[in-house]
Design a protein around this motif. Sequence first.
Motif, PDB file in Angstrom:
ATOM      1  N   VAL A  75      53.021 -37.540  85.311  1.00  0.00           N
ATOM      2  CA  VAL A  75      52.726 -38.158  84.027  1.00  0.00           C
ATOM      3  C   VAL A  75      51.239 -37.986  83.770  1.00  0.00           C
ATOM      4  O   VAL A  75      50.419 -38.255  84.657  1.00  0.00           O
ATOM      5  CB  VAL A  75      53.103 -39.659  84.054  1.00  0.00           C
ATOM      6  CG1 VAL A  75      52.659 -40.351  82.781  1.00  0.00           C
ATOM      7  CG2 VAL A  75      54.602 -39.825  84.265  1.00  0.00           C
ATOM      8  N   ALA A  76      50.885 -37.498  82.596  1.00  0.00           N
ATOM      9  CA  ALA A  76      49.475 -37.259  82.293  1.00  0.00           C
ATOM     10  C   ALA A  76      48.668 -38.553  82.320  1.00  0.00           C
ATOM     11  O   ALA A  76      47.550 -38.587  82.844  1.00  0.00           O
ATOM     12  CB  ALA A  76      49.343 -36.585  80.928  1.00  0.00           C
ATOM     13  N   ARG A  77      49.233 -39.635  81.753  1.00  0.00           N
ATOM     14  CA  ARG A  77      48.546 -40.930  81.759  1.00  0.00           C
ATOM     15  C   ARG A  77      49.595 -42.034  81.805  1.00  0.00           C
ATOM     16  O   ARG A  77      50.415 -42.164  80.909  1.00  0.00           O
ATOM     17  CB  ARG A  77      47.685 -41.099  80.496  1.00  0.00           C
ATOM     18  CG  ARG A  77      46.883 -42.406  80.482  1.00  0.00           C
ATOM     19  CD  ARG A  77      45.985 -42.466  79.255  1.00  0.00           C
ATOM     20  NE  ARG A  77      46.731 -42.594  78.024  1.00  0.00           N
ATOM     21  CZ  ARG A  77      47.098 -43.760  77.461  1.00  0.00           C
ATOM     22  NH1 ARG A  77      46.793 -44.892  78.048  1.00  0.00           N
ATOM     23  NH2 ARG A  77      47.766 -43.779  76.336  1.00  0.00           N
ATOM     24  N   TRP A  78      49.582 -42.786  82.892  1.00  0.00           N
ATOM     25  CA  TRP A  78      50.533 -43.886  83.042  1.00  0.00           C
ATOM     26  C   TRP A  78      50.128 -45.065  82.161  1.00  0.00           C
ATOM     27  O   TRP A  78      48.962 -45.441  82.114  1.00  0.00           O
ATOM     28  CB  TRP A  78      50.581 -44.360  84.491  1.00  0.00           C
ATOM     29  CG  TRP A  78      51.252 -43.409  85.425  1.00  0.00           C
ATOM     30  CD1 TRP A  78      50.660 -42.428  86.154  1.00  0.00           C
ATOM     31  CD2 TRP A  78      52.650 -43.352  85.731  1.00  0.00           C
ATOM     32  NE1 TRP A  78      51.597 -41.754  86.899  1.00  0.00           N
ATOM     33  CE2 TRP A  78      52.831 -42.307  86.670  1.00  0.00           C
ATOM     34  CE3 TRP A  78      53.765 -44.091  85.314  1.00  0.00           C
ATOM     35  CZ2 TRP A  78      54.077 -41.976  87.186  1.00  0.00           C
ATOM     36  CZ3 TRP A  78      55.013 -43.768  85.841  1.00  0.00           C
ATOM     37  CH2 TRP A  78      55.163 -42.719  86.766  1.00  0.00           C
ATOM     38  N   THR A  79      51.104 -45.633  81.476  1.00  0.00           N
ATOM     39  CA  THR A  79      50.927 -46.901  80.777  1.00  0.00           C
ATOM     40  C   THR A  79      52.040 -47.827  81.260  1.00  0.00           C
ATOM     41  O   THR A  79      52.889 -47.439  82.078  1.00  0.00           O
ATOM     42  CB  THR A  79      51.005 -46.742  79.249  1.00  0.00           C
ATOM     43  OG1 THR A  79      52.370 -46.431  78.880  1.00  0.00           O
ATOM     44  CG2 THR A  79      50.069 -45.640  78.760  1.00  0.00           C
ATOM     45  N   GLY A  80      52.066 -49.036  80.720  1.00  0.00           N
ATOM     46  CA  GLY A  80      53.136 -49.952  81.080  1.00  0.00           C
ATOM     47  C   GLY A  80      54.509 -49.420  80.709  1.00  0.00           C
ATOM     48  O   GLY A  80      55.504 -49.727  81.370  1.00  0.00           O
ATOM     49  N   ARG A  81      54.566 -48.587  79.663  1.00  0.00           N
ATOM     50  CA  ARG A  81      55.850 -48.021  79.237  1.00  0.00           C
ATOM     51  C   ARG A  81      56.434 -47.108  80.313  1.00  0.00           C
ATOM     52  O   ARG A  81      57.597 -47.231  80.683  1.00  0.00           O
ATOM     53  CB  ARG A  81      55.653 -47.243  77.938  1.00  0.00           C
ATOM     54  CG  ARG A  81      56.913 -46.543  77.416  1.00  0.00           C
ATOM     55  CD  ARG A  81      56.597 -45.740  76.176  1.00  0.00           C
ATOM     56  NE  ARG A  81      55.567 -44.739  76.461  1.00  0.00           N
ATOM     57  CZ  ARG A  81      54.995 -43.998  75.530  1.00  0.00           C
ATOM     58  NH1 ARG A  81      55.282 -44.173  74.258  1.00  0.00           N
ATOM     59  NH2 ARG A  81      54.086 -43.088  75.850  1.00  0.00           N
ATOM     60  N   GLU A  82      55.611 -46.176  80.807  1.00  0.00           N
ATOM     61  CA  GLU A  82      56.092 -45.251  81.840  1.00  0.00           C
ATOM     62  C   GLU A  82      56.380 -45.975  83.153  1.00  0.00           C
ATOM     63  O   GLU A  82      57.312 -45.633  83.880  1.00  0.00           O
ATOM     64  CB  GLU A  82      55.082 -44.129  82.077  1.00  0.00           C
ATOM     65  CG  GLU A  82      54.957 -43.130  80.948  1.00  0.00           C
ATOM     66  CD  GLU A  82      54.104 -43.648  79.798  1.00  0.00           C
ATOM     67  OE1 GLU A  82      54.322 -43.214  78.656  1.00  0.00           O
ATOM     68  OE2 GLU A  82      53.210 -44.494  80.060  1.00  0.00           O
ATOM     69  N   THR A 109      46.869 -49.631  80.598  1.00  0.00           N
ATOM     70  CA  THR A 109      46.793 -48.483  81.507  1.00  0.00           C
ATOM     71  C   THR A 109      46.372 -48.953  82.890  1.00  0.00           C
ATOM     72  O   THR A 109      45.295 -49.544  83.042  1.00  0.00           O
ATOM     73  CB  THR A 109      45.770 -47.447  80.994  1.00  0.00           C
ATOM     74  OG1 THR A 109      46.144 -47.037  79.683  1.00  0.00           O
ATOM     75  CG2 THR A 109      45.704 -46.243  81.918  1.00  0.00           C
ATOM     76  N   PRO A 110      47.190 -48.732  83.923  1.00  0.00           N
ATOM     77  CA  PRO A 110      46.797 -49.113  85.283  1.00  0.00           C
ATOM     78  C   PRO A 110      45.537 -48.378  85.729  1.00  0.00           C
ATOM     79  O   PRO A 110      45.202 -47.307  85.212  1.00  0.00           O
ATOM     80  CB  PRO A 110      48.013 -48.689  86.132  1.00  0.00           C
ATOM     81  CG  PRO A 110      49.152 -48.641  85.164  1.00  0.00           C
ATOM     82  CD  PRO A 110      48.552 -48.193  83.868  1.00  0.00           C
ATOM     83  N   ARG A 111      44.850 -48.926  86.700  1.00  0.00           N
ATOM     84  CA  ARG A 111      43.645 -48.305  87.236  1.00  0.00           C
ATOM     85  C   ARG A 111      43.980 -46.971  87.910  1.00  0.00           C
ATOM     86  O   ARG A 111      45.121 -46.752  88.323  1.00  0.00           O
ATOM     87  CB  ARG A 111      42.980 -49.236  88.240  1.00  0.00           C
ATOM     88  CG  ARG A 111      42.426 -50.504  87.599  1.00  0.00           C
ATOM     89  CD  ARG A 111      41.824 -51.435  88.647  1.00  0.00           C
ATOM     90  NE  ARG A 111      41.259 -52.638  88.035  1.00  0.00           N
ATOM     91  CZ  ARG A 111      40.728 -53.635  88.702  1.00  0.00           C
ATOM     92  NH1 ARG A 111      40.712 -53.589  90.043  1.00  0.00           N
ATOM     93  NH2 ARG A 111      40.229 -54.677  88.072  1.00  0.00           N
ATOM     94  N   PRO A 112      42.980 -46.074  88.044  1.00  0.00           N
ATOM     95  CA  PRO A 112      43.242 -44.746  88.616  1.00  0.00           C
ATOM     96  C   PRO A 112      43.950 -44.770  89.966  1.00  0.00           C
ATOM     97  O   PRO A 112      44.852 -43.961  90.215  1.00  0.00           O
ATOM     98  CB  PRO A 112      41.842 -44.139  88.728  1.00  0.00           C
ATOM     99  CG  PRO A 112      41.069 -44.790  87.630  1.00  0.00           C
ATOM    100  CD  PRO A 112      41.585 -46.196  87.552  1.00  0.00           C
ATOM    101  N   GLY A 113      43.564 -45.684  90.843  1.00  0.00           N
ATOM    102  CA  GLY A 113      44.216 -45.748  92.146  1.00  0.00           C
ATOM    103  C   GLY A 113      45.688 -46.091  92.029  1.00  0.00           C
ATOM    104  O   GLY A 113      46.527 -45.550  92.769  1.00  0.00           O
ATOM    105  N   ASN A 114      46.012 -46.989  91.106  1.00  0.00           N
ATOM    106  CA  ASN A 114      47.410 -47.355  90.901  1.00  0.00           C
ATOM    107  C   ASN A 114      48.177 -46.227  90.216  1.00  0.00           C
ATOM    108  O   ASN A 114      49.369 -46.023  90.481  1.00  0.00           O
ATOM    109  CB  ASN A 114      47.503 -48.633  90.068  1.00  0.00           C
ATOM    110  CG  ASN A 114      46.989 -49.850  90.815  1.00  0.00           C
ATOM    111  OD1 ASN A 114      47.107 -49.933  92.039  1.00  0.00           O
ATOM    112  ND2 ASN A 114      46.412 -50.808  90.090  1.00  0.00           N
ATOM    113  N   GLN A 115      47.498 -45.488  89.338  1.00  0.00           N
ATOM    114  CA  GLN A 115      48.150 -44.334  88.724  1.00  0.00           C
ATOM    115  C   GLN A 115      48.499 -43.297  89.782  1.00  0.00           C
ATOM    116  O   GLN A 115      49.572 -42.684  89.752  1.00  0.00           O
ATOM    117  CB  GLN A 115      47.249 -43.717  87.648  1.00  0.00           C
ATOM    118  CG  GLN A 115      47.023 -44.631  86.463  1.00  0.00           C
ATOM    119  CD  GLN A 115      46.795 -43.864  85.170  1.00  0.00           C
ATOM    120  OE1 GLN A 115      47.322 -42.780  84.983  1.00  0.00           O
ATOM    121  NE2 GLN A 115      46.003 -44.440  84.285  1.00  0.00           N
ATOM    122  N   ALA A 116      47.601 -43.081  90.734  1.00  0.00           N
ATOM    123  CA  ALA A 116      47.874 -42.133  91.819  1.00  0.00           C
ATOM    124  C   ALA A 116      49.075 -42.599  92.651  1.00  0.00           C
ATOM    125  O   ALA A 116      49.906 -41.788  93.073  1.00  0.00           O
ATOM    126  CB  ALA A 116      46.643 -41.979  92.701  1.00  0.00           C
TER     127      ALA A 116
END
Length: 312
Positions: free
Chosen positions: A6-13, A50-57
């Motif tokens: 996913v290019a950018r995680w949000t609460g939706r994804e 948008t979750p923080r970068p570490g959480n997106q990873a």
Amino acid sequence: MDRPGVARWTGRETKALRLAMRMTVRGFAAGIGVSDRMVSKWERGGEHITPRPGNQAALDTLLVRAGTQVQERFAQLLTARAAAGDDERTEALLAPATQRHRHPVDGKLMIAVEEGIYLSGAANPPSWLPAFFIDIYPVTNADYVRFTDATGHPAPRHWGRDGHCPDSIFDHPVVWITWRDANAYATWAGKSLPTSEQWEKAARGAKGSAYPWGDAATAAKCNVQESGIGHTTPVSRYHSGVSAFGVYDLCGNTWEWCTTESEPGRRVLKGSAFTSPFVRADPAAFNDASETMSDNDTGFRCVTTALDLGRR
């Protein structure tokens, strides 16, 4: 190597992934390494948080390790969510799962294209077609492995000298396939290659849209030359490019063989590819090639009639 992402995680994804994994908020939070309150906050915020970068990873890792079935459900949930707004594809994309069938031979998901009139070709004359089912995704390398294992048919050249498909491209469309190879697969599966008319209706919908997603010329909705990727991508990647019938990759990624013969020994190709400029992605456009041609940007998908599928 390409992996589902996913290019950018949000609460939706985030919520779509949790639902696709069929997990509780608490179990999902534990898998990411955050509190369940944090996951609930993301989901309430939807696309505005948008979750923080570490959480997106961590979410990236969870998705990659989830497996193909979860990834397919995740893609379908995102497609349905995208269609929930002002989108002419909403009715088809939110159709019940009973309209999707897993073929009993090759195991591919297929979806119904109802009988009726549609607009076809550059001049948009109305045409009528009986009902049929079409593969939701192009035939992948993983699908083709089952075919070669079952029949002993030669492996495509990009798999390497040992004839084994690299894991990194399992979910990419199979390429280096001649029309005769594609037809052999379809025969083994008890299906057929689509006619150019069937392919075009699946791409343009009953109303004859210019592209699978509508009339806007948006190159970002498919894997074409302008995307700058330079190779095939996973067949479920372009959720926003799905057709009105819920079919993926009908523009870009790979050219697809049709059964329609343009002249003796030559067959129609549809859809364009990662090697082609977006202008060639017009589903009504004509292209063809020799039955013996194979290239790194040419693959296929299959169809069957509703009656044949129902009898299996």
